[in-house]
Design a protein around this motif. Structure first.
Motif, PDB file in Angstrom:
ATOM      1  N   ARG A 200       0.966  -1.241   0.115  1.00 22.73           N
ATOM      2  CA  ARG A 200      -0.046   0.106   0.027  1.00 22.73           C
ATOM      3  C   ARG A 200       0.810   1.348  -0.006  1.00 22.73           C
ATOM      4  NH1 ARG A 200      -3.826   1.150   5.166  1.00 22.73           N
ATOM      5  NH2 ARG A 200      -5.428   2.491   4.302  1.00 22.73           N
ATOM      6  N   ASN A 201       2.106   1.188   0.655  1.00 23.73           N
ATOM      7  CA  ASN A 201       2.866   2.657   0.962  1.00 23.73           C
ATOM      8  C   ASN A 201       4.018   2.736   0.002  1.00 23.73           C
ATOM      9  OD1 ASN A 201       1.388   3.845   3.236  1.00 23.73           O
ATOM     10  ND2 ASN A 201       1.752   1.672   3.926  1.00 23.73           N
ATOM     11  N   ARG A 334      -0.655   4.860  -2.389  1.00 21.22           N
ATOM     12  CA  ARG A 334      -1.868   4.583  -2.122  1.00 21.22           C
ATOM     13  C   ARG A 334      -3.046   4.735  -3.020  1.00 21.22           C
ATOM     14  NH1 ARG A 334      -3.069   5.133   4.078  1.00 21.22           N
ATOM     15  NH2 ARG A 334      -1.230   4.125   4.918  1.00 21.22           N
TER      16      ARG A 334
END
Lengths: 340, 340
Positions: A200-201, A334
């Motif tokens: 996600r990051n 994201r």
């Protein structure tokens, strides 16, 4: 581990100034000076503008909103005034300063939660000072987690630098308490949060995790401790059954040299110093603390208030710059993650 | 930490080949090839000459004495035959091989004790294999100490590389056993042996020692553990009263970056991985294990037998070369120390 820094369509980042008597205001100002050279995303300070003026002669402008901050960012360091820290003496923390630090963090989180800020970057606070004004969390990470409605156990601290990413499974407990604190469930939770957080990051769709053993030589087949056999290995095996790309338990002393680091995206460590020694040895001036598992992006330079050098213009902004860049990259990742 | 390598009037060094099926013979042969380029002192192998021939096509000559070895060293790798290891299959350890490794170590120590060799450098052994042939010591260090008439507690393991020297106070015990193993007396003994060893082997007359805490942030004033307050700090204070230049307890994670390392000559660490993680992160291919407190010079490359790559000609001789150079420097320093 090179990361893109092309920023599109994001609001500015909120940077809480931390303790006004620490090096926070100085490294935020120095980062603003480097905004073009280091391709930093637009950001604004949150705190008391006087704490910046006390240590910096450059252009700083009070702003009322993130929108205003974005407009002025090219010409001046925008600062959202949240409290009056009273007389500011760099290097000498005060009660009013601690209140301001607390307030800055609260406002910054709120702006990120609402989407007005693309995320938060938190400058260092003095924990003792914060405790004296009613702050009851072990650190900023736990406070941010609570304000985001995430349980402490699911907000995971990762330390990330140009050459290594580490996640400590246990954090601020004594070394003697570590063996009893390790459970299959805890290791599983940290590994799953790490894998998801890397996707996600950091835009790593299939993260490779390496897990350290607890004991010398990862226990040497049980001769030097049984936690590897009874806890760590079962956790790894069950995670592998869940589809994770994960290896271990590895002898911790052989995991962090250059060739070893190429084989994984993050190392899961059993205790604070097992994680922090290698990252600080390798990336002392550019280590970033990024909190995984939150609905918002949150990064922080991996150092303290450094009251001892505050006001001497000698603070190195490297870690703050790295934290701003990592926040920008995480916010971009994201968007892709949510779209995918 | 540059060290002189001018060798004068010393006999050659005895290099025990370690397990004949490990990478020992290969890295010793590769070191001999580099003898001029790396200014290595004269040395000779001790073991089974067949273990060298099995992995290397260069010139190797059986010798009967260190004197003969010194004469031939320019033209061939001298090898003193101490046992017949039988059929040698690199990567596949055997009982005969373990016996040969044991015998090599014994002979090498004897030659150094008698003064016929300037010191010993020990290639890696397989501990499991050694145990199967009656070796009862935890490792080569303890065996060498016993043969030198030194108690295990006074033979201190130091890991030294170009950028760091570390001494673990506790070594091969489980992490859970570390807190109870730490005493004021043990820390004092290790610190005194380290200070003397730095003078005697590294020519550092007034060594500066830095001592790590046990807990995160060195216990944070007792909040994260009390060993710093009750054991480590009292030990440091009493050592300072004895005249040692010693600081600590320091937060272990902040001790090993470049600027921090400039402030001390050796770091005293509380447990295996606290010492081994930073040295192997920084100096993986050139880390040397040097035993302090012995009447003889003893160094060793800080890696294992690497059975997995033995015979593939891919072993890196860097640590063996570093061990030979450090042995030469230590032998020279001892001459000065004894004269002073």
């Amino acid at each position: 581990m090179t990361q893109s820094s092309i920023i599109t369509d994001l609001p500015p980042f909120a940077v809480s100034l931390g303790d006004p008597a620490g090096i926070g205001p100085e490294i935020v100002a120095k980062s603003w000076v480097m905004r073009e050279a280091r391709s930093l995303p637009p950001f604004f300070a949150v705190g008391d503008i006087q704490s910046i003026r006390a240590v910096w002669l450059g252009p700083v402008a009070k702003v009322e909103s993130p929108e205003e901050a974005a407009e002025i960012f090219d010409r001046a360091l925008p600062c959202m005034q949240v409290a009056d820290a009273g007389e500011i003496i760099p290097g000498t923390p005060s009660i009013d300063g601690a209140r301001t630090a607390f307030q800055s963090l609260e406002v910054a989180v709120g702006l990120a939660r609402s989407g007005s800020a693309a995320g938060i970057v938190t400058a260092p606070v003095g924990k003792e000072q914060l405790y004296s004004v009613g702050f009851t969390h072990p650190g900023q990470t736990e406070f941010v987690a609570e304000r985001c409605g995430v349980s402490r156990d699911n907000a995971v601290m990762m330390l990330a630098g140009p050459s290594l990413r580490v996640v400590p499974v246990t954090v601020h407990i004594s070394l003697a308490a570590v063996p009893a604190a390790l459970t299959v469930e805890l290791i599983r939770a940290r590994a799953l949060a790490t894998a998801k957080g890397l996707h996600r990051n950091f835009h790593i769709a299939s993260p490779r995790l390496a897990v350290a053993g607890l004991n010398p030589h990862a226990g040497e087949g049980g001769a030097l401790g049984r936690e590897e056999i009874e806890i760590i290995r079962p956790a790894i095996e069950s995670l592998r059954e869940d589809g994770l790309d994960i290896v271990g338990p590895l002898a911790a002393d052989g995991m962090f040299h250059a060739r070893a680091r190429e084989t994984y995206d993050a190392a899961l460590c059993m205790y604070h110093d097992q994680a922090l020694i290698p990252i600080k040895t390798l990336n002392f001036d550019e280590g970033v603390n990024i909190t995984l598992g939150l609905p918002i992006v949150r990064t922080s330079p991996d150092h303290g208030t450094a009251f001892g050098i505050a006001g001497s213009d000698s603070a190195n902004p490297g870690a703050m710059i790295a934290a701003l860049r990592m926040a920008a990259d995480a916010a971009q990742a994201r968007i892709t993650y949510a779209a995918g």
